[in-house]
Design an enzyme around this catalytic site. Structure first.
Site, PDB file in Angstrom:
ATOM      1  N   PHE A 138      -3.833  60.602  71.427  1.00 51.07           N
ATOM      2  CA  PHE A 138      -4.072  62.033  71.277  1.00 51.07           C
ATOM      3  C   PHE A 138      -5.490  62.305  71.738  1.00 51.07           C
ATOM      4  CE2 PHE A 138      -1.636  65.164  68.408  1.00 51.07           C
ATOM      5  CZ  PHE A 138      -0.455  64.945  69.089  1.00 51.07           C
ATOM      6  N   GLN A 256      -9.856  76.966  66.281  1.00 48.17           N
ATOM      7  CA  GLN A 256      -9.449  76.125  67.406  1.00 48.17           C
ATOM      8  C   GLN A 256      -8.384  76.819  68.251  1.00 48.17           C
ATOM      9  OE1 GLN A 256      -6.970  72.284  67.092  1.00 48.17           O
ATOM     10  NE2 GLN A 256      -9.046  71.549  67.501  1.00 48.17           N
ATOM     11  N   HIS A 258      -5.777  75.961  70.887  1.00 47.60           N
ATOM     12  CA  HIS A 258      -5.069  74.835  71.494  1.00 47.60           C
ATOM     13  C   HIS A 258      -4.920  75.115  72.984  1.00 47.60           C
ATOM     14  CE1 HIS A 258      -2.053  71.778  72.262  1.00 47.60           C
ATOM     15  NE2 HIS A 258      -2.214  71.310  71.041  1.00 47.60           N
ATOM     16  N   LEU A 275       3.342  76.628  70.535  1.00 49.06           N
ATOM     17  CA  LEU A 275       2.680  75.401  70.957  1.00 49.06           C
ATOM     18  C   LEU A 275       3.551  74.556  71.875  1.00 49.06           C
ATOM     19  CD1 LEU A 275      -0.073  74.146  70.282  1.00 49.06           C
ATOM     20  CD2 LEU A 275       1.111  72.713  68.613  1.00 49.06           C
ATOM     21  N   GLU A 278       0.511  68.622  71.996  1.00 48.09           N
ATOM     22  CA  GLU A 278      -0.416  67.720  72.680  1.00 48.09           C
ATOM     23  C   GLU A 278       0.249  66.405  73.049  1.00 48.09           C
ATOM     24  OE1 GLU A 278      -4.734  65.863  71.499  1.00 48.09           O
ATOM     25  OE2 GLU A 278      -4.386  68.007  71.313  1.00 48.09           O
ATOM     26  N   ARG A 309      -9.986  69.299  72.413  1.00 50.66           N
ATOM     27  CA  ARG A 309      -9.219  70.528  72.625  1.00 50.66           C
ATOM     28  C   ARG A 309     -10.111  71.678  73.082  1.00 50.66           C
ATOM     29  NH1 ARG A 309      -4.897  70.410  67.554  1.00 50.66           N
ATOM     30  NH2 ARG A 309      -3.505  68.863  68.493  1.00 50.66           N
ATOM     31  N   HIS A 373      -4.794  78.314  67.226  1.00 51.96           N
ATOM     32  CA  HIS A 373      -3.920  77.300  66.655  1.00 51.96           C
ATOM     33  C   HIS A 373      -4.322  76.841  65.261  1.00 51.96           C
ATOM     34  CE1 HIS A 373      -1.212  73.953  66.377  1.00 51.96           C
ATOM     35  NE2 HIS A 373      -2.157  73.048  66.470  1.00 51.96           N
ATOM     36  N   ARG A 407     -11.135  70.454  65.372  1.00 48.75           N
ATOM     37  CA  ARG A 407     -10.244  69.477  64.747  1.00 48.75           C
ATOM     38  C   ARG A 407      -9.725  68.462  65.746  1.00 48.75           C
ATOM     39  NH1 ARG A 407      -4.901  68.957  64.241  1.00 48.75           N
ATOM     40  NH2 ARG A 407      -4.345  71.099  64.831  1.00 48.75           N
TER      41      ARG A 407
END
Length: 603
Positions: A138, A256, A258, A275, A278, A309, A373, A407
């Site tokens: 990730f 955040q 995304h 979404l 990821e 991100r 997000h 995050r």
């Protein structure tokens, strides 16, 4: 135990009965954090009949199910050199070092054990060839530490937790919207007495008489125009309820975005902003602009699509602003170089979703653009998840501290599980030494005042639609405190918010089972949260993580501080800052070692 009471109102038109429910612990929010806290309470010896979990949706229908890509824990399935201290170091680096180090370490140290515990409870992890819990890359993680269940990890996680809770006979109540926490004082001198709200199925008011309230009610990113949540969740309930009760908020300016939310006319309005996990990039997906250029080579040649991100989101925004975006205001995410069987196995939900929309991910790219997000900010808590209001806890996305300025992907589900356990342990210990018995007079006195106000709100015949005003809040937050921010725009956003607040005093609302009633209450939460986001964005005169100021583009070492928000004596919002603590020696050693993802291992 429950009973019925009468609101003794001077105005007979707003008189109404209400139900009283007596429990020692009320858990507000039925996602992963709330479920895990309730499980821990019972496993620590609290009788299940002393606990009640409530949600404002149906059982199992929580935002947790939309967290698809994975859950972090340093198992070392593929990379045995990984450990919890490196996980903590990655989390602090991604958070630009304004995280609460103790909270970070509480999560990262617990997660390997908690992932295995979920396995014992039946979590449907994807597996390695030898049957181990598989892990994938990730963004911004030094090693493969994101455990997953295909691309439906949150759904599988919540299903596992609900089944475990049911096996322990933990009571649950659906479709109840809490609109006020009741305390016996203000700020740090206060103690929680209970909560008041509405049963959205029947329209009946409910008062919860309790020793402890656990807020696990999600975050606040659906208060943005483009967001990855449904419109009726992540509306800021938890932070707003805690703030009104006298708790402090923290770091609300950090939102955040995304990098990859769905965008494009072919997907339809219902899917805008949803979404694209990821995991697509974690499995090798590549980003291209409208000119066919793989543009992350320019912005991040080492980490490419798996950089942090905030970095990837700003890169996409830059490409779109430079005229290299698609006609729909996005870029392309392409994983068609992978075999169809690989995509169907590793990304089944994504493949099915786009296939139903007429897009074959194995043959063509999908269109994406940044979407709001996750709120890194939330309620300020101590090491046990307790706020400064005695007996009031906040966990999951409702709390602040773990994520800092940005995050790390895969840490949201990890936080819910870890702090669910942390808070459950602490509350069980508290109850073991506290007397079981309460003087409820103050609770009912304060609750009746609030319920009288709600009765007046219902079926009010004002000039403004709460849904339209919520949409105005979403527009102004997107414009004034989106991916890029600057002083004049923030001030304009605050002015627009003041105008919305004025109109919000004259609403047209249906009865207490109507969506307009629910959204009218959500609007109240939104006004508090939006003000905190805007005022924090104005206060922080630097760029750090997800907070990017075009008029203050550099990170300022003097701003390695947390912004805190509290209600002052006349109901205004007061901001202050506090310094950040240092990590432990073990985590500092991991930071000094300088571990870093090398994207090109994927190729």
């Amino acid at each position: 135990m429950s009973q019925r009471n009468e609101i003794a109102a001077a105005d007979d038109a707003v008189s109404a009965e209400y139900e009283t429910v007596d429990r020692r612990v009320l858990v507000v929010g039925a996602g992963a954090a709330g479920a895990r806290a309730a499980i821990e309470l019972v496993e620590q010896g609290v009788p299940p009949e002393d606990v009640l979990v409530i949600g404002k949706r149906g059982h199992g229908d929580a935002h947790t199910t939309w967290a698809r890509g994975g859950i972090n824990g340093a198992l070392g399935t593929h990379d045995p050199e990984d450990d919890w201290t490196v996980h903590a170091a990655d989390t602090l680096n991604e958070g630009h070092h304004i995280n609460d180090p103790d909270a970070v370490e509480a999560v990262t140290e617990r997660m390997p054990r908690l992932l295995r515990e979920l396995d014992d409870w039946g979590m449907a992890y994807s597996r390695t060839e030898d049957g181990g819990i598989d892990q994938r890359y990730f963004g911004a993680q030094s090693f493969r530490r994101t455990a997953f269940a295909g691309d439906h990890t949150g759904e599988s996680l919540l299903r596992t937790l609900v089944a475990k809770a049911q096996s322990l006979d933990i009571p649950y109540r659906e479709n109840v919207l809490v609109s006020r926490l009741v305390t016996d004082g203000d700020g740090p001198d206060g103690r929680v007495l209970g909560a008041a709200g509405t049963d959205l199925d029947t329209g009946e008011f409910v008062v919860f008489d309790t020793d402890v309230v656990v807020l696990a009610a999600g975050g606040y990113t659906s208060l943005y125009k483009r967001h990855s949540s449904r419109d009726d969740e992540n509306t800021g309930d938890g932070p707003a309820l805690a703030y009104q009760a006298g708790a402090e908020l923290m770091d609300m300016e950090f939102v955040q975005f995304h990098p990859t939310g769905m965008v494009g006319d072919r997907y339809g309005e219902d899917w805008d902003g949803r979404l694209v996990t990821e995991a697509v990039r974690g499995e090798g997906g590549r980003l291209f602009n409208s000119e066919g250029e793989r543009f992350m080579e320019e912005y991040s040649p080492d980490q490419m699509e798996l950089d942090a991100r905030d970095v990837v989101a700003r890169a996409i925004a830059s490409e779109i602003e430079a005229g290299r975006g698609t006609e729909n205001g996005g870029v392309y995410l392409d994983i068609s170089h992978r075999d169809r069987s690989f995509i169907e196995e590793r990304l089944p939900r994504m493949y099915e979703r786009f296939d139903e929309l007429g897009v074959d991910m194995a043959e063509e790219p999908v269109e994406v653009a940044p979407t709001a997000h996750y709120g890194m900010g939330g309620v300020a808590v101590d090491d046990a998840g307790e706020t400064r209001v005695s007996g009031l806890y906040a966990i999951g996305e409702t709390m602040a501290g773990v994520h800092g300025a940005n995050r790390l992907g895969g840490n949201s589900l990890a936080e819910t599980i870890a702090f669910g356990e942390v808070a459950g342990e602490a509350i069980a210990e508290r109850l073991a030494t506290a007397p079981d018995g309460r003087d409820s007079d103050d609770l009912h006195q304060h609750a009746r005042v609030h319920l009288t106000d709600l009765a007046r709100l219902a079926e009010s015949d004002g000039a403004h639609d709460p849904v339209a005003l919520l949409d105005e809040v979403r527009e102004l937050l997107w414009d004034a405190s989106g991916i890029r921010r600057e002083a004049d725009g923030i001030e304009a956003g605050l002015d627009r918010l003041r105008q919305v607040r004025e109109r919000a005093s004259d609403l047209a609302v249906g009865d207490r089972t109507s969506r307009s009633y629910e959204f009218a209450i959500d609007l109240g939460f939104a006004l508090t949260v939006a003000e905190s986001v805007l005022r924090g964005a104005r206060e922080r005169t630097e760029s750090r993580g997800a907070h990017y100021r075009t008029d203050h583009t550099e990170r300022d070492p003097e701003w390695r501080r947390n912004v805190r928000y509290e209600r002052d004596s006349v109901g205004g919002m007061h901001l202050s800052t506090t310094p950040v603590d240092e990590p432990s020696e073990a985590v500092q050693a991991a930071l000094d070692a300088g571990h870093e993802l090398d994207y090109h291992q994927l190729e």
